[in-house]
Each structure stands twice: as structure tokens, then as C-alpha cells.
Design a protein around this motif. Structure first.
Motif, mmCIF file in Angstrom:
data_model
loop_
_atom_site.group_PDB
_atom_site.id
_atom_site.type_symbol
_atom_site.label_atom_id
_atom_site.label_comp_id
_atom_site.label_asym_id
_atom_site.label_seq_id
_atom_site.Cartn_x
_atom_site.Cartn_y
_atom_site.Cartn_z
ATOM 1 N N ARG A 156 0.823 -1.211 0.189
ATOM 2 C CA ARG A 156 -0.010 0.135 0.044
ATOM 3 C C ARG A 156 0.776 1.268 0.063
ATOM 4 N NH1 ARG A 156 -4.610 -0.827 4.475
ATOM 5 N NH2 ARG A 156 -5.094 1.250 3.507
ATOM 6 N N ARG A 157 1.816 1.173 0.597
ATOM 7 C CA ARG A 157 2.910 2.503 0.871
ATOM 8 C C ARG A 157 3.402 2.679 -0.565
ATOM 9 N NH1 ARG A 157 6.520 3.801 5.487
ATOM 10 N NH2 ARG A 157 6.318 5.733 4.559
ATOM 11 N N GLN A 158 3.653 1.696 -1.351
ATOM 12 C CA GLN A 158 4.172 1.923 -2.690
ATOM 13 C C GLN A 158 3.378 2.145 -3.701
ATOM 14 O OE1 GLN A 158 5.315 -1.773 -4.526
ATOM 15 N NE2 GLN A 158 6.938 -0.663 -5.848
ATOM 16 N N ALA A 228 -8.493 8.643 7.415
ATOM 17 C CA ALA A 228 -7.048 8.710 7.735
ATOM 18 C C ALA A 228 -6.832 7.919 8.997
ATOM 19 C CB ALA A 228 -6.598 9.929 7.742
ATOM 20 N N ARG A 229 -7.811 7.827 9.994
ATOM 21 C CA ARG A 229 -7.780 7.216 11.340
ATOM 22 C C ARG A 229 -7.686 5.813 10.958
ATOM 23 N NH1 ARG A 229 -10.727 9.545 16.563
ATOM 24 N NH2 ARG A 229 -9.829 7.493 16.955
ATOM 25 N N THR A 230 -8.815 5.369 10.100
ATOM 26 C CA THR A 230 -8.818 3.933 9.885
ATOM 27 C C THR A 230 -7.807 3.197 9.220
ATOM 28 O OG1 THR A 230 -11.222 4.584 9.447
ATOM 29 C CG2 THR A 230 -10.611 2.285 8.974
ATOM 30 N N ALA A 234 -4.779 0.588 10.429
ATOM 31 C CA ALA A 234 -4.412 -0.638 9.372
ATOM 32 C C ALA A 234 -3.041 -0.773 8.984
ATOM 33 C CB ALA A 234 -5.452 -0.596 8.063
ATOM 34 N N LEU A 235 -2.450 0.345 8.663
ATOM 35 C CA LEU A 235 -1.065 0.495 8.308
ATOM 36 C C LEU A 235 0.021 0.073 9.393
ATOM 37 C CD1 LEU A 235 -0.689 3.534 5.843
ATOM 38 C CD2 LEU A 235 -0.021 1.246 5.413
ATOM 39 N N ARG B 19 8.745 -4.634 5.054
ATOM 40 C CA ARG B 19 7.695 -4.306 3.922
ATOM 41 C C ARG B 19 6.296 -4.465 4.823
ATOM 42 N NH1 ARG B 19 9.752 -8.655 0.735
ATOM 43 N NH2 ARG B 19 10.495 -7.061 -0.721
ATOM 44 N N GLN B 20 5.810 -3.434 4.254
ATOM 45 C CA GLN B 20 4.365 -3.154 5.044
ATOM 46 C C GLN B 20 4.464 -3.131 6.585
ATOM 47 O OE1 GLN B 20 1.555 -3.185 3.061
ATOM 48 N NE2 GLN B 20 1.248 -4.887 1.637
ATOM 49 N N ASP B 21 5.719 -2.349 6.889
ATOM 50 C CA ASP B 21 6.092 -1.892 8.004
ATOM 51 C C ASP B 21 6.415 -3.229 8.983
ATOM 52 O OD1 ASP B 21 5.936 0.630 8.374
ATOM 53 O OD2 ASP B 21 3.828 0.985 8.857
ATOM 54 N N GLU B 22 6.287 -4.369 8.270
ATOM 55 C CA GLU B 22 6.858 -5.603 9.075
ATOM 56 C C GLU B 22 8.381 -5.556 8.795
ATOM 57 O OE1 GLU B 22 5.317 -7.723 11.152
ATOM 58 O OE2 GLU B 22 3.610 -6.526 11.304
#
Lengths: 252, 210, 228
Positions: A156-158, A228-230, A234-235, B19-22
Motif C-alpha cells: 500500500r505504501r508503494q 485517515a484514522r482507519t 491498518a497500516l 515491508r508493509q511495516d513488518e
């Protein structure tokens, strides 16, 4: 490079702080949105006088104009957030950019629908290829492209960074589209419609409009806070602060 | 001797990648000097490939520091000095080994006095120079990719599973190339979960844990 | 241990991609075939009325060429990502933007040039007046590289995804609106006997801008898309 970011932005940019602040801001923003929306719509739909040329049909501008304004404002916010996300890799900026996109797309869609509803009595057609309408349509496609690209990535960040890049390209593109469609209209001698050309708007039409504008702004803030909170939960699901949040929520 | 000459070629300090914060692997500390061979060991999924891609510059480190000859790691400084060979061999199937090598030489440069034909003979592809890579066996494709090691000038080799798909002679070939590279002052990081028969002294080992 | 000089690297890149295109020349015929099929469908849908076909010929050829290019765009980096060539390109000591510029040039030569060559044929089938033909060809000559450059940036952005042609079309549409408007504008002006060089000049100016900026954006997009 992170030293360039002012300290407060860095502090607010930390997910736990933002989570807390956004949670506190959200109900107030939502309340403001409902209040201003109710007052503005009452003022616009009931109190304001009918237009001497357009009759009651003009009243759709109390929805149309604020959403048109928001569609561009949110795109600007998204572009700015995407820029911050790309340059400084701030996670919160990625979240803000990506969670703004669906809200902006919704406002753009409302603008297009109300615009064509208004166009029917005014110009006798649902759609004209006027520069402003066409730019709005292209804006909708840009929003959809950003959303689509974001969801095409596994990471998701990418995805947020790639879609943010696309959003920045779009910022350059919208004025070019507007200008080229204007040029195209002069070439084809189509009917150029000037919406606000006839007169200056009287005050009893203007204040409800400003009220609704304020309401849409507040609604955007509230909606963005919630989304954004949700997203942050998750992130950051592996982090300690999320565990604490989950424990306090469960304890209630 | 200047400071740069005595500094290790590559130095990692609390290096990790998320990766994905892990975290993909636990924070790593290691140094690689010139003339040194390092084995990267670990089970499947322990992040060996990720580490090598990170060192090559394909990924950004999430935390920690990476230094090249005592200076902070920078792509434009290291680009010509690192050779990365991953699971994907970077060989165009429609081109012959010779054409693939010619392209690699055009982009990355070529060691002095080394010709593509000689290199291909050395990796055991004599007679297949002009055959499209598509028609070669998996092991021969691997050998065609290994030929780049001999052709390109690079100090640090990052080899991800170089023994995969190779027969006994191929494994011996990789070991021979590594020994010669290290003896000539080069360094190499090699990921493998199999045993490696390396005769040039006991190599340094990096154990990877998820 | 210095990197090979730039001209050598550029020519190696260009030569490799053109050789590859030639070895896969069956794939090259596909966009051309597609353009012919689409252009032939229009008269069937609209009827063989000469005046009507004349009026729409320029626009139809332009949109057809654009769609055919969109079809071929997806493949620009696909095989390079699959076999790891792109990683090697990113790791090479050459400026990535310039190398990508060479790739885009090779892609344009291999896919857009054949389309430009058959464009007069398509326009002739739709009865475009001969007077407008130079305008159409010039417009295509400037519009197609613009589309290749813009498309390359977007393809690079989707490089790390499960590929989808529809997504690419959705992303490209907003960017190609001005290109289509100006290219079609030039043809329309030529058909009406008006001066048509101004829109072509605008296209040329945009092309110069894109030749400089698009490879840089493409390199940045690729680094984002590969970083995972």
C-alpha cells in the motif's frame, strides 16, 4: 532531509499524535458541517429570492458551486500531500493524499451531475463541450486513475507513492486541458457559456453559498479524519500504540 | 594509506528493511573488506534476496546505515562497482549469449583484455555463442548470465543463489570464479542454502533471521 | 574503472531494443492490423456517405492511431521486468533517464512509425481530401512521440503492479486530451483551408518539453515502482 520539515509538522505527522488529534477534531468538524449545511441550504433554497432570468432553477448552484470548488481544492490538497509523501516519505502524507482521492472524486461526480441537471433548463442540453465542464470530466478521470493505481499495488505504501506521482502529473495537466479545450471551442465556434457573466451576485444569494462552502470544507475535514484514522490503524497494526488503542477500546 | 583505502568496502550498521511495516529481517551489522567472501545463510523467507537487492541499490533501507569505502552509500558512486545477479538473469531470450554480453558491456563496461568469445568459452558455452538464449537449457542460461561476472569490471559481486540450476561442473565453475575474484582483491556476497565448497579459507557468514 | 562513454551506452541500448523488435516482428504487425480494422469499421457503422466520411476522416485516423499505440504501450517494460533486464538497467552506471529515453525512442520507431506509414492509406479509405494529408502526417509525426513519452511515464508507474491495460487507458486519457485536440485541430483547419501550422507548432513545443522531462519522470516513476 527530514530536518527541513518544521518540527510541528513532524510531531503532528507521527501517526499516534495524528490519530488522537483527528479523533478530537472529527466530531466538531462534522457538527460544523451539519450546522453550516443546514443554515446555508435553508438560506439558499428558501430565503434567497428567485433569479429574474433563471427562476428557481438557479438554486442548484448552492450544491453545484461548492462541490466544484471542493473538487479542485481537494485535488490541490492531494497533490501537496503527495509531494510531501514523495520527497520526505512521510507516512501520514501518503494516507492523507490517498484518502482524499475518493472524497474528491465524489465531489467531482456531484459537480458533473448537478451541472448537467442545471444545463438542461439553461442551455437546453444535458452536456456541452464547454471548457469548464470538460476539465471537470478530465479531473474525474484523474481521480479515478489515482484511485485505480493505488489499489493496483500489493504494497500500500508503494501504491501511495506511485499514485501520488500520478496526482502531481495531473496538477500540471488540468490547466493544459482547460486551455486546450478553450482553444478547441474557438476553432469549432461552439456555444461558449458564461455562467457568472450576467451580474454580480447579490448578498442574499452570496451568504448561503459561502455557508455551504464552509460546510463542504468541514465535511471534508471530518471525513478525511475518519478515513485517515482507519487507514493508520491498518497500516500500523503491528505497532504498540495501536495495541494500546485496541485495549482501551475493548475496555470500554 | 588514506582513510578511504583502509575503510571496509561495505559496512552495514543496524541495517533493516520493512515491508508493509513488518521487518523482513532482524537488524544486521557486518563489514565486507576487499578480498573477502561472505556467505549469506538462512532459510527460505529469511530475507536473503531482500538483503542482496538492498545492497545492490534496488531497495531503500528502512532503518540503519550503509557505508561504501567509509562514505555514506550513494547510487552514483557504487553503480559501476557492484554487480548484482539475481533470480532473474537479465538475459534476453531472443538474443544470443554474445549479443547479451555485448549489450552488458555497452552499459556496464568491460574489463581490460577480455573478449566476449573468451568469456563464453570459459563458462562452457563454446559453440552456443550465436544460439538464441531461448533454446538453451536452464543451466546454460545460468552460465550465460555468469559470463557477465568475467566481463564486467566490478569490485563487489552480489550473487543470489548462483548455484541454482547448475550441474557439478557448473558449481565448480562458480567456485573457481569466486576464488579468482577474491584472490584478485574483489569481494562477494553469496546467498545459498546449500553447502559451498570454497577452498580459499573459511568465509565470513551472515545468518539471516526473520 | 570508469563507465563506458554515453554515446556507446546509448547506441547499445538502441541497438538491442531495435534488434529485439525485429526478432519479434510478428508483434509489431499487431497494432497496424488493429488500426486498419478499427478504421474500416467506421464506414460500416456510419454508412458510405462521402461528405460525412470526409469530415470525420482526420479525427478517426488520429484516434485509431492513438488506440493502436495504447495497445502496444503496455509491452514497453513488460518483458524487461520479467527477465530482470530492467534491474540491470537501473543498476548500470549510466544515467537512467537517458537510457529510458533510448528505450522510448526504440519503442516509437518500432510501433508508431509503421502506424504513420499506413495512416495515409487509412485516411485515403475515408476520403480525407489530399490537401489535408500533409497536416495529418505532420500532426502524427509530433503527436505520436508525445504519446510514447507520456505513455512511458505511466507504464513505468504501473511497472510494479499486476498489469492491467484498462488502468493504463484510464490514466492516459486525461493526458492525451490536449494532444488529440491540437492534432485534430490542425487537420480540421487544413480541411477548411485555414492556416494549420499554429497547432502543429504547439505540438512541437510540447514535444520538446516532453523530450526533456518525460524520461526524467519515467526514471523517477520506475524507481518508485521497483522499490518493494
Amino acid at each position: 532531509m527530514s530536518t527541513w520539515i518544521p518540527l510541528w509538522l513532524h510531531k503532528l505527522g507521527s501517526p499516534p499524535t495524528f490519530y488522537r488529534v483527528a479523533g478530537a477534531v472529527r466530531p466538531w468538524a462534522m457538527g460544523l458541517a451539519l450546522l453550516c449545511g443546514a443554515i446555508g441550504l435553508y438560506g439558499g433554497l428558501v430565503l434567497a429570492p428567485a433569479d429574474y432570468q433563471q427562476g428557481d432553477a438557479y438554486r442548484i448552484i448552492f450544491i453545484h458551486v461548492p462541490s466544484a470548488w471542493m473538487s479542485m481544492f481537494i485535488y490541490a490538497v492531494m497533490g501537496a500531500a503527495a509531494f510531501v509523501a514523495l520527497v520526505w516519505r512521510v507516512k501520514l502524507a501518503e494516507v492523507v493524499a490517498m484518502e482524499s482521492a475518493p472524497i474528491g472524486a465524489a465531489f467531482t461526480f456531484i459537480t458533473l451531475v448537478t451541472g448537467s441537471l442545471w444545463g438542461k433548463p439553461m442551455w437546453g442540453t444535458w452536456w456541452t463541450w464547454d471548457a469548464r465542464l470538460t476539465s471537470e470530466l478530465v479531473l474525474l478521470f484523474l481521480y479515478l486513475g489515482v484511485i485505480g493505481l493505488y489499489h493496483a499495488f500489493e504494497d500500500r505504501r508503494q501504491g501511495a507513492r506511485a499514485a501520488g506521482f500520478l496526482a502531481i502529473i495531473g496538477i500540471i495537466n488540468v490547466p493544459i486541458v482547460h486551455w486546450s479545450v478553450t482553444w478547441w471551442n474557438t476553432l469549432h465556434q461552439g456555444s461558449t457559456v458564461n455562467v457568472f457573466g450576467h451580474s454580480k451576485m447579490p448578498w442574499d444569494m452570496l451568504w448561503p453559498l459561502l455557508m455551504v462552502m464552509l460546510a463542504t470544507k468541514a465535511y471534508y475535514a471530518a471525513s478525511l479524519c475518519r478515513r485517515a484514522r482507519t487507514d493508520l490503524l491498518a497500516l500500523e497494526s503491528g505497532k504498540d500504540w495501536v495495541r494500546q488503542v485496541a485495549e482501551t477500546e475493548a475496555g470500554r | 594509506m588514506t582513510a578511504a583505502a583502509t575503510a571496509p568496502l561495505l559496512e552495514a550498521h543496524r541495517l533493516s528493511f520493512h515491508r508493509q511495516d513488518e521487518p523482513v529481517f532482524a537488524p544486521l551489522d557486518f563489514r565486507v573488506h576487499e578480498g573477502e567472501l561472505v556467505l549469506v545463510e538462512g532459510d527460505n523467507g529469511s530475507g536473503k534476496t531482500t538483503l542482496l537487492r538492498l545492497l545492490a541499490g534496488l531497495l531503500h533501507a528502512s532503518e540503519g546505515r550503509l557505508q561504501w569505502r567509509g562514505e555514506p552509500w550513494r547510487r552514483d558512486v557504487c553503480a559501476g562497482e557492484i554487480l548484482f545477479l539475481g533470480h532473474h538473469l537479465g538475459q534476453k531470450l531472443e538474443l544470443s549469449p554474445r549479443e547479451n554480453l555485448a549489450f552488458a558491456a555497452g552499459l556496464h563496461g568491460r574489463r581490460d583484455g577480455v573478449s566476449p568469445a573468451a568469456v563464453l568459452e570459459e563458462v562452457g558455452l563454446a559453440g552456443y555463442e550465436d544460439e538464441p538464449v531461448r533454446r538453451l537449457s536452464a543451466g546454460q542460461k545460468k552460465r550465460a548470465a555468469l559470463a557477465r561476472l568475467l566481463l564486467q569490471p566490478a569490485v563487489l559481486w552480489l550473487l543470489d543463489e548462483p548455484y541454482a540450476n547448475l550441474d557439478r561442473h557448473g558449481i565448480a565453475l562458480v567456485n573457481r570464479l569466486l576464488e579468482r575474484h577474491v584472490a584478485g582483491g574483489g569481494a562477494a556476497l553469496v546467498s545459498s542454502h546449500g553447502a559451498v565448497g570454497f577452498h580459499g579459507g573459511e568465509p565470513q557468514r551472515i545468518r539471516m533471521h526473520a | 574503472m570508469s563507465a563506458p562513454p554515453l554515446p556507446q551506452a546509448c547506441s547499445a541500448m538502441l541497438r538491442r531494443d531495435l534488434t529485439l523488435a525485429w526478432r519479434r516482428r510478428g508483434d509489431l504487425a499487431m497494432p497496424v492490423l488493429y488500426a486498419v480494422i478499427v478504421a474500416v469499421l467506421f464506414p460500416f457503422a456510419l454508412g458510405p456517405d462521402l461528405a460525412l466520411l470526409q469530415r470525420i476522416a482526420g479525427g478517426v485516423v488520429l484516434v485509431t492511431v492513438l488506440l493502436a499505440m495504447l495497445l502496444a504501450l503496455d509491452a514497453m517494460f513488460a518483458s524487461d521486468i520479467e527477465d530482470g533486464s530492467l534491474e540491470q538497467l537501473v543498476l548500470s552506471p549510466q544515467p537512467l533517464a537517458l537510457m529510458l529515453g533510448m528505450k522510448i525512442l526504440a519503442h516509437w520507431l518500432a510501433t508508431a512509425l509503421p502506424l504513420i506509414v499506413i495512416a495515409p492509406l487509412l485516411a485515403g479509405m475515408l476520403h480525407l481530401p489530399p490537401a489535408a494529408m500533409p497536416a495529418l502526417l505532420l500532426a502524427l509525426l509530433f503527436a505520436t512521440p508525445l504519446l510514447s513519452l507520456l505513455g512511458a511515464v505511466l507504464v513505468a508507474l504501473t511497472a510494479g503492479t499486476r498489469r492491467s491495460g484498462m488502468l493504463l487507458a484510464l490514466m492516459l486519457l486525461p493526458l492525451c486530451v490536449p494532444v488529440v485536440i491540437f492534432a485534430a485541430g490542425a487537420v480540421a483547419a487544413a480541411q477548411q483551408g485555414l492556416p494549420w501550422l499554429a497547432p502543429i507548432a504547439w505540438l512541437a513545443a510540447a514535444l520538446i518539453l516532453c523530450v526533456v522531462l518525460a524520461p526524467l519522470a519515467c526514471a523517477a516513476a520506475l524507481r518508485i515502482a521497483l522499490d518493494s
